[in-house]
Motif scaffolding. Structure first.
Motif, PDB file in Angstrom:
ATOM      1  N   LEU A  40     -20.121  69.716 -14.213  1.00  0.00           N
ATOM      2  CA  LEU A  40     -20.675  69.324 -12.914  1.00  0.00           C
ATOM      3  C   LEU A  40     -19.744  68.333 -12.228  1.00  0.00           C
ATOM      4  N   ILE A  41     -19.387  67.295 -12.988  1.00  0.00           N
ATOM      5  CA  ILE A  41     -18.524  66.247 -12.408  1.00  0.00           C
ATOM      6  C   ILE A  41     -17.206  66.864 -11.938  1.00  0.00           C
ATOM      7  N   ALA A  42     -16.591  67.666 -12.822  1.00  0.00           N
ATOM      8  CA  ALA A  42     -15.297  68.258 -12.478  1.00  0.00           C
ATOM      9  C   ALA A  42     -15.436  69.171 -11.267  1.00  0.00           C
ATOM     10  N   GLY A  43     -16.422  70.052 -11.330  1.00  0.00           N
ATOM     11  CA  GLY A  43     -16.626  70.992 -10.227  1.00  0.00           C
ATOM     12  C   GLY A  43     -16.805  70.265  -8.909  1.00  0.00           C
ATOM     13  N   LEU A  44     -17.598  69.199  -8.985  1.00  0.00           N
ATOM     14  CA  LEU A  44     -17.865  68.402  -7.785  1.00  0.00           C
ATOM     15  C   LEU A  44     -16.560  67.801  -7.261  1.00  0.00           C
ATOM     16  N   THR A  45     -15.793  67.202  -8.177  1.00  0.00           N
ATOM     17  CA  THR A  45     -14.535  66.550  -7.779  1.00  0.00           C
ATOM     18  C   THR A  45     -13.598  67.560  -7.148  1.00  0.00           C
ATOM     19  N   VAL A  46     -13.418  68.700  -7.830  1.00  0.00           N
ATOM     20  CA  VAL A  46     -12.531  69.735  -7.289  1.00  0.00           C
ATOM     21  C   VAL A  46     -13.057  70.189  -5.939  1.00  0.00           C
ATOM     22  N   GLY A  47     -14.389  70.333  -5.845  1.00  0.00           N
ATOM     23  CA  GLY A  47     -14.975  70.763  -4.581  1.00  0.00           C
ATOM     24  C   GLY A  47     -14.612  69.813  -3.457  1.00  0.00           C
ATOM     25  N   LEU A  48     -14.724  68.517  -3.767  1.00  0.00           N
ATOM     26  CA  LEU A  48     -14.419  67.513  -2.744  1.00  0.00           C
ATOM     27  C   LEU A  48     -12.929  67.530  -2.399  1.00  0.00           C
ATOM     28  N   THR A  49     -12.112  68.023  -3.341  1.00  0.00           N
ATOM     29  CA  THR A  49     -10.673  68.101  -3.058  1.00  0.00           C
ATOM     30  C   THR A  49     -10.358  69.366  -2.268  1.00  0.00           C
ATOM     31  N   VAL A  50     -11.009  70.475  -2.678  1.00  0.00           N
ATOM     32  CA  VAL A  50     -10.615  71.765  -2.112  1.00  0.00           C
ATOM     33  C   VAL A  50     -10.968  71.866  -0.633  1.00  0.00           C
ATOM     34  N   VAL A  51     -12.099  71.266  -0.214  1.00  0.00           N
ATOM     35  CA  VAL A  51     -12.532  71.479   1.171  1.00  0.00           C
ATOM     36  C   VAL A  51     -11.477  71.021   2.172  1.00  0.00           C
ATOM     37  N   PRO A  52     -11.059  69.756   2.111  1.00  0.00           N
ATOM     38  CA  PRO A  52     -10.031  69.355   3.089  1.00  0.00           C
ATOM     39  C   PRO A  52      -8.703  70.054   2.859  1.00  0.00           C
ATOM     40  N   GLN A  53      -8.335  70.287   1.571  1.00  0.00           N
ATOM     41  CA  GLN A  53      -7.081  71.021   1.306  1.00  0.00           C
ATOM     42  C   GLN A  53      -7.136  72.382   1.971  1.00  0.00           C
ATOM     43  N   ALA A  54      -8.273  73.063   1.799  1.00  0.00           N
ATOM     44  CA  ALA A  54      -8.418  74.408   2.358  1.00  0.00           C
ATOM     45  C   ALA A  54      -8.125  74.385   3.857  1.00  0.00           C
ATOM     46  N   LEU A  55      -8.665  73.371   4.510  1.00  0.00           N
ATOM     47  CA  LEU A  55      -8.449  73.279   5.962  1.00  0.00           C
ATOM     48  C   LEU A  55      -6.964  73.091   6.254  1.00  0.00           C
ATOM     49  N   ALA A  56      -6.331  72.193   5.484  1.00  0.00           N
ATOM     50  CA  ALA A  56      -4.908  71.922   5.704  1.00  0.00           C
ATOM     51  C   ALA A  56      -4.097  73.194   5.488  1.00  0.00           C
ATOM     52  N   ALA A 367     -17.059  77.247 -15.941  1.00  0.00           N
ATOM     53  CA  ALA A 367     -18.293  77.109 -15.177  1.00  0.00           C
ATOM     54  C   ALA A 367     -18.120  76.076 -14.067  1.00  0.00           C
ATOM     55  N   GLY A 368     -17.182  75.133 -14.282  1.00  0.00           N
ATOM     56  CA  GLY A 368     -16.920  74.161 -13.229  1.00  0.00           C
ATOM     57  C   GLY A 368     -16.667  74.846 -11.901  1.00  0.00           C
ATOM     58  N   GLY A 369     -16.044  76.049 -11.989  1.00  0.00           N
ATOM     59  CA  GLY A 369     -15.732  76.799 -10.779  1.00  0.00           C
ATOM     60  C   GLY A 369     -16.973  77.121  -9.973  1.00  0.00           C
ATOM     61  N   LEU A 370     -18.083  77.411 -10.698  1.00  0.00           N
ATOM     62  CA  LEU A 370     -19.326  77.744  -9.985  1.00  0.00           C
ATOM     63  C   LEU A 370     -19.728  76.592  -9.080  1.00  0.00           C
ATOM     64  N   VAL A 371     -19.637  75.366  -9.639  1.00  0.00           N
ATOM     65  CA  VAL A 371     -20.022  74.186  -8.859  1.00  0.00           C
ATOM     66  C   VAL A 371     -19.123  74.066  -7.643  1.00  0.00           C
ATOM     67  N   THR A 372     -17.806  74.193  -7.895  1.00  0.00           N
ATOM     68  CA  THR A 372     -16.851  74.107  -6.782  1.00  0.00           C
ATOM     69  C   THR A 372     -17.200  75.128  -5.715  1.00  0.00           C
ATOM     70  N   GLY A 373     -17.351  76.387  -6.165  1.00  0.00           N
ATOM     71  CA  GLY A 373     -17.649  77.458  -5.211  1.00  0.00           C
ATOM     72  C   GLY A 373     -18.929  77.172  -4.443  1.00  0.00           C
ATOM     73  N   ALA A 374     -19.957  76.762  -5.179  1.00  0.00           N
ATOM     74  CA  ALA A 374     -21.234  76.471  -4.537  1.00  0.00           C
ATOM     75  C   ALA A 374     -21.060  75.369  -3.494  1.00  0.00           C
ATOM     76  N   LEU A 375     -20.278  74.357  -3.882  1.00  0.00           N
ATOM     77  CA  LEU A 375     -20.065  73.228  -2.961  1.00  0.00           C
ATOM     78  C   LEU A 375     -19.381  73.711  -1.689  1.00  0.00           C
ATOM     79  N   VAL A 376     -18.394  74.599  -1.863  1.00  0.00           N
ATOM     80  CA  VAL A 376     -17.710  75.118  -0.681  1.00  0.00           C
ATOM     81  C   VAL A 376     -18.711  75.863   0.199  1.00  0.00           C
ATOM     82  N   LEU A 377     -19.547  76.711  -0.431  1.00  0.00           N
ATOM     83  CA  LEU A 377     -20.542  77.469   0.340  1.00  0.00           C
ATOM     84  C   LEU A 377     -21.491  76.516   1.058  1.00  0.00           C
ATOM     85  N   LEU A 378     -21.987  75.530   0.302  1.00  0.00           N
ATOM     86  CA  LEU A 378     -22.890  74.544   0.922  1.00  0.00           C
ATOM     87  C   LEU A 378     -22.199  73.874   2.094  1.00  0.00           C
TER      88      LEU A 378
END
Lengths: 595, 595
Positions: A40-56, A367-378
């Motif tokens: 959960l923690i990892a997925g969340l962290t990656v999620g918080l990283t991927v969103v702005p990176q994705a935009l860049a 499974a961390g990926g699921l959290v990341t993906g979910a976070l991106v969708l959210l």
């Protein structure tokens, strides 16, 4: 996961095929609450990283910003089920975005089609079991790649820490521009960025120096330990959230000293087949001409995506020592790109930076990926308003603190001590990666391949002078080596006068090919012409079979060196153990011209 | 010549550098009258072949006919002094002419500049000692090339035997067209051509069945022997001269049933530097843009020329078993092209057909080239009127009877018996050569290279099960093989319960690289995690040095297998002979991320 590692490879897999093709089945049954927490923690962290990176990165790819986010979740979902490396996260990356920008002509339709076709190609490679190609990426190449990438990626973030804008992507230009405009540094961003870096460094240090707790210790100690441990592991998420709050409060107070991620267009992408034609102002462009437009991109994009993913997967697999299944990685990549194209994603691959963040946050399973993906969708659906307040400097700090440790200065000293020749591929890869990562890796692989071939073409040959000349190749003979062996034997044998009886000790030769057989036949002839005889000894069985089947003229062999020496009187070309075949000569000469 | 062979190679050459760089010094002092006689005959025969061929090939290259002759003499002269293979004759060839036609735009100026630049590139390769690349042309590739070439070259001549005109060059079209128009066969040419073929075949048979004469025999016998032998050896020249006379007499009688070589423009080319710019109707074209126009041709032409020459030289060298010096061949090629460009030659290379004729005529030294070259010069100056009467059918017969023996059907059976895997490069080369010779050779080299790399990536590993697991790689370990070894060891060791003590017998390992060291370090760790210990035994000295310098954690080694087994009780990771370095772990992991 590590325990499973060794069982994951194709040729030596004792476990049922389903588990190999669907690695999720391997870890899911053993999934525990402890893992969930970390994932959960990892997925969340990656999620918080991927969103702005994705935009860049979407900007780099020359596409509307939301396409970055569209590309960021499907990879995580697919990899969770098909991936064999727990740390790897698929998604948009700098290199891939650069490639897309040059092959998609700033047209989403092209980018999505490119993703679809690349996926198909990667899938095909996976099904054809071309994964063994991965073995040809040597360790110095990976080292050079990781070290260079850590420098480029972290320097790429310096501009965000300094709050500079409009810095070019190319590394050298970036360095130049950043240094030139160092004066324009924005105090707010710099302070926040450095603070975040310090905090992250401190938390990591804390974690690594954390003493082990025993059950015997009082509850208070154990609780405080847990708190420290959690905060240290979730440090990336914490720092980002904290920075976000700071930025928000400034906003509320009406002043904003930080560069923020800014607003993101909202809403999920539709799930549909990619378009196989495009309506342009001047009529529709058919599939065929779209493919022609992309041209070489259809080879470069899938291969680079692959190269990056496997290099990263390999690096992290051996960091956290588990094993990956190359072919399975290809399949995962392929599916990720194909399904991605259904949700308007552009070509994705393993992200070096986010994979590092993932590993640093102590992820346990994909499974961390699921959290990341979910976070991106959210975030696409609802949370874009919150991400608005994330300061870019904080995210830069997260990425830097994740990739800086990848730089390993020790490797240069290490190779100097252990194997100097390997410094060549290392330096080639390292230096070229600053120019273009893909060139660096490709050049490194080629250089190490050339060195490999050279060492095969010139194997170590031990020669014992004496009244009998004993020649012993130290490794198997492959066709490029035979000329060299022939020269050694001839020169040494003829150097002495009278010429000597020659013994070829084959104990280290485990296999030979036809070219070698021909070379040996010619060597036998050549020596016989000069009244010399050559005896083979300690032949391994497969080699003996090959030599006998070729019935060389005047072929004599003995089980041991001693017996060969005992018979040194034997007349040249004399029978020995070999059949004398008069036909063999003409049928063996390379050009086969003798009539 | 053979006696000198082994001394001609770079790294192991005991004779003074001058002789290596100027091979003529090696055979000139020993030059005898017997050799002169044979060289004269051979040179003459080749000369009679090259003249009409040169004209034909000039047409292929899309240049005025005389340029074919301009390209035919300098190569012979240069090679006579610098060449290391007695049979090879340099000059215009079909393949090279085709390439020239596609890069010279039917402009002599371009063709000559191309020759000059190709020469410079080849010279550079020779000086950089890139000749060892030759070792990577394996025997099956040469076999496939020679067999396919013999078919294409001889079929290429069928049209001349049948007196057909306007047949396309591409092999398959050629076959189709020839068969389609078989009805248009000209009786005269067909009869003459077949008669020549029969005569040549008969004379060759006679020579091969010629009994040895002894001094004891009567003079008459010895003289008749000499006559038969000479006519058999000079058969090509004889047949051509005879056919020429027949054609001439027909001409005199006023009827001409044969296709003749026809008239050739007279006069020697001027000796001058090639033009580095060109005057076109629309202004002069500067050097730079000429180079740009030729583009990739500047890589393809020199490399193909090289490939052809070395392949041919290698084939004939091992037919008449002497050795060639690859680097020296490059130098010869380079000089030949550079000096050639001074006399308006277009790029030249080793000619398969004429080299065969040369060998068949029993040439003894490269001096034959002087005769050939002189003949070409004479023909340019005065004799064109005589060559007028040579029937094309007769020359076709000479070429066919020279190249047909190159086809070796036996090789397929041979490889099936000796080494089936080598049938792959053979067939690839053989089949592709019908499409384009250069593709065939390149593809063959690549395929055999891939097979080579695969055999290195998957070395044979002997495993002895027992209460101690003994693993013995059968050849040296290079980086692509380590993953495979790790899997084998892990799977076998963990298969048994309780897991076993593992001994790695390194007696066949003569060298290892850094990637292998890392792999072994990880293997040690992996096994220790599972309470297993791994011991190395029978390490060769260089390998031991490398492993010690890397101070692997828990590295134990023993001089022999027995001693290793004796100590099997030793606790995992226990000291053994190795220093325990706590730093080694982090410094050895490929990603080097552990902090």
């Amino acid at each position: 996961m590590p325990a499973e590692g060794p069982r994951q490879r194709g040729q030596s897999c004792p476990c049922p095929g389903v588990q190999t093709k669907l690695p999720v089945l391997r870890w899911l049954p053993r999934y525990s609450l402890a893992w969930l927490q970390l994932d959960l923690i990892a997925g969340l962290t990656v999620g918080l990283t991927v969103v702005p990176q994705a935009l860049a990165y979407a900007e780099v790819a020359g596409l509307p910003l939301q396409y970055g986010l569209y590309s960021s979740f499907m990879g995580c979902f697919v990899y969770c089920f098909l991936g064999t490396a727990k740390d790897v996260t698929l998604g948009p990356t700098a290199i891939m975005s650069l490639l897309v920008s040059s092959y998609a002509f700033h047209e989403p339709v092209y980018a999505i089609l490119l993703a679809f076709l690349s996926g198909c190609i990667q899938l095909a490679m996976g099904l054809l079991h071309l994964g063994f190609l991965l073995d040809f990426i040597s360790c110095p190449v990976i080292k050079g790649f990781t070290s260079a990438a850590s420098i480029t990626i972290s320097f790429n973030q310096v501009k965000n820490i300094l709050g500079l804008q409009g810095i070019p992507r190319q590394f050298f230009l970036q360095v130049y521009e950043t240094l030139r405009r160092i004066g324009d540094t924005r105090a707010g961003d710099a302070v926040l960025g450095l603070a975040c870096l310090a905090a992250l460094a401190g938390l990591r240090a804390m974690k690594s120096h954390l003493p082990q707790t025993a059950r015997t210790e009082p509850l208070a100690a154990r609780v405080s330990y847990l708190i420290v441990w959690t905060s240290a592991t979730a440090r990336n998420a914490l720092v980002v959230l904290f920075a976000g709050l700071v930025a928000y409060s400034f906003q509320v107070m009406g002043s904003q000293p930080f560069m923020l991620t800014g607003s993101i267009p909202q809403g999920l992408p539709a799930f549909r087949l990619p378009c196989f034609s495009m309506t342009a102002p001047n009529g529709t462009i058919p599939f065929r001409s779209m493919v022609e437009d992309m041209g070489v991109g259809l080879a470069v994009v899938p291969l680079m995506g692959l190269l990056e993913t496997v290099a990263i997967a390999k690096a992290f697999a051996s960091q956290n020592d588990y094993r990956i299944d190359p072919n399975q990685e290809l399949l995962a990549m392929g599916f990720a790109n194909i399904l991605g194209s259904f949700v308007s994603s552009y070509p994705i691959t393993g992200s070096f930076g986010r994979t590092a963040v993932n590993a640093q946050s102590g992820v346990c399973t994909p499974a961390g990926g699921l959290v990341t993906g979910a976070l991106v969708l959210l975030s696409l659906a609802y949370l874009t308003s919150l991400f608005y307040y994330i300061p870019k400097a904080a995210l830069a700090a997260v990425i830097i603190s994740a990739v800086v440790p990848m730089f390993d200065a020790g490797i240069f000293r290490m190779l100097w001590r252990v194997k100097r020749l390997d410094l060549v591929p290392l330096c080639v890869t390292f230096l070229l990666c600053f120019w273009e990562v893909q060139y660096g890796i490709v050049a490194g692989v080629l250089v190490s391949g050339v060195l490999l071939l050279y060492s095969i073409a010139r194997p170590p040959i031990k020669v014992l002078e004496g009244d009998v000349l004993l020649v012993q190749p130290q490794s198997s003979l492959h066709f490029p080596a035979i000329e060299c062996l022939r020269d050694t034997v001839c020169n040494r044998a003829l150097a002495a006068s009278p010429p000597r009886f020659v013994i070829l000790d084959c104990s280290h030769i485990s296999s030979i090919d036809y070219t070698v057989v021909v070379g040996l036949a010619e060597l036998l002839q050549e020596l016989r012409k000069r009244g010399l005889s050559l005896a083979f000894c300690s032949l391994q069985d497969p080699v003996l079979q090959v030599l006998l089947s070729a019935d060389l003229e005047g072929f004599q062999h003995f089980p041991s060196r001693e017996e060969a020496e005992r018979c040194r009187g034997a007349e040249p070309g004399g029978g020995g153990a070999a059949p004398l075949a008069s036909t063999s000569e003409s049928s063996l000469l390379p050009a086969g011209l003798i009539q």
